[in-house]
Design an enzyme around this catalytic site. Structure first.
Site, PDB file in Angstrom:
ATOM      1  N   ASP A 193       0.825  -1.217   0.000  1.00 18.85           N
ATOM      2  CA  ASP A 193       0.000   0.000   0.000  1.00 18.85           C
ATOM      3  C   ASP A 193       0.853   1.258   0.000  1.00 18.85           C
ATOM      4  OD1 ASP A 193      -2.186  -1.674   0.412  1.00 18.85           O
ATOM      5  OD2 ASP A 193      -2.261  -1.322   2.580  1.00 18.85           O
ATOM      6  N   TYR A 234       5.826  -9.974   7.351  1.00 21.15           N
ATOM      7  CA  TYR A 234       5.602  -8.533   7.504  1.00 21.15           C
ATOM      8  C   TYR A 234       5.844  -8.171   8.964  1.00 21.15           C
ATOM      9  CZ  TYR A 234       3.239  -7.549   3.031  1.00 21.15           C
ATOM     10  OH  TYR A 234       2.942  -7.340   1.718  1.00 21.15           O
TER      11      TYR A 234
END
Lengths: 244, 244
Positions: B52, B110
């Protein structure tokens, strides 16, 4: 009036150094502005030392005499709320009225970080100096040995008109490598203007192989700034700790 | 044509995400621009996934089919010279023509970093989310336990029109604190749009005490995005590693 000791962390990238200057952003200027708002009056902050434009600090120490009806924690929180993102108060505490951040400082630790790897230091890019080629830290450690102890560091002083003593004591120089990152950490009783950056610039020349470790005593004895290496870029330098 | 695998590190702050978009800065766009200059033609980069806007990566992986008379090291150096400071190629290597960065990815890690201390994260400020109050990581760890394994993560999917399967497997969630910094590291076989950020937003709610760890199974079973917590800010998220 009460005397408060502040420990300050800052990213110096955007600033014209620690010391207050009219019409430009400085760390001291920003801090005095917020302290002035807190006290509703003018206050004078006494810093442990000055850092050059672009130099960072993990733990600069300063003191300020003021009267304010807040606890030290409330002062810290108030300041952190109004200071920009790149300046933080990590600790505020009330100290003896006699405490003076500059006069009482016994020694300081500075750390210089450079990068000589094949990629680029993406996340650390504001806090490291990127080198043109790889450096040999064994040679640099050998050169750094000559710096330990009490010496006249005039060759490593950026102020050519310095009238006061240029004698300082360096207790240790620790040079470490982690991947492409090389850190040089200096512990000394005080540092002349630009001294750490000139020492680093000189050690990097040794690391490149352009100067020999054995030339350090000669450079030091010359008391001549021209004999030393270049002043390493400000962005790699960070004031790490001040001992009292 | 040869197939090159690139490992890419980037600070996503200035970018509208990984994926190429016309007229705005994206990571893929910047990379394809430099690759195009290298090959003197248009090239298509295949990323392992999309991040993103504002999300960072330590080691995104992508592959590109191209013919160029350079060694992988020369490709890496060329790209690092022409890429902006906040994008770096940490590795380039020639791989089998069949290697596909997205299809061949087995799992990803992540890491989300937030800060709940009394000061401010001066040096890490672009890479952490600053929280409004302190969080209790014991509660968060208890909540994270419910996420481990194969589940339908539809409640944690930012794309309400998602037509494909929302079933994913999370292998581990490691939550650690170092001073004011709390990291949440997720290892899974794949993540839905905004999934890590919604999981973190939900775990932070648990850390604040606004949600109970025991509510996690109910939130998950609802398959309703409204039941989960808010989407945590992009700047705290970093793609750490991709396994092949």
């Amino acid at each position: 009036m009460k005397n408060y000791r502040l420990t300050i962390s800052y990213d110096g990238t955007r600033y014209h150094g620690w010391e207050y200057k009219k019409n430009v952003d400085t760390i001291q200027g920003k801090l005095e502005q917020v302290l002035g708002r807190l006290c509703d009056g003018e206050v004078k902050l006494i810093g442990a030392g000055r850092t050059d434009a672009g130099v960072h600090a993990q733990a600069m120490v300063a003191n300020v005499h003021m009267d304010v009806e807040k606890t030290p924690e409330q002062i810290r929180d108030y300041m952190n709320r109004y200071l920009p993102d790149d300046i933080a108060i990590t600790e505020a505490k009330e100290v003896s009225p006699r405490f003076h951040a500059r006069y009482n400082a016994i020694s300081k630790i500075y750390c210089y970080t450079c990068y000589d790897g094949p990629a680029k230091p993406v996340f650390q890019r504001r806090y490291v100096a990127v080198l043109e080629k790889t450096i040999d830290i064994k040679r640099m450690r050998a050169a750094a040995e000559y710096l330990i102890g009490e010496h006249d560091f005039k060759s490593f002083c950026g102020n050519s008109k310095m009238k006061k003593s240029t004698v300082r004591t360096i207790y240790s120089v620790e040079i470490e490598r982690k991947g492409g990152y090389v850190t040089m950490q200096f512990h000394g009783n005080g540092f002349l203007q630009n001294m750490v950056r000139i020492l680093c610039g000189t050690l990097i020349e040794v690391g490149y192989g352009r100067l020999k470790a054995e030339q350090m005593p000669e450079i030091m004895a010359s008391l001549d700034r021209q004999m030393a290496g270049p002043t390493a870029p400000a962005q790699g330098l960070c004031l790490v700790e001040i001992y009292y």
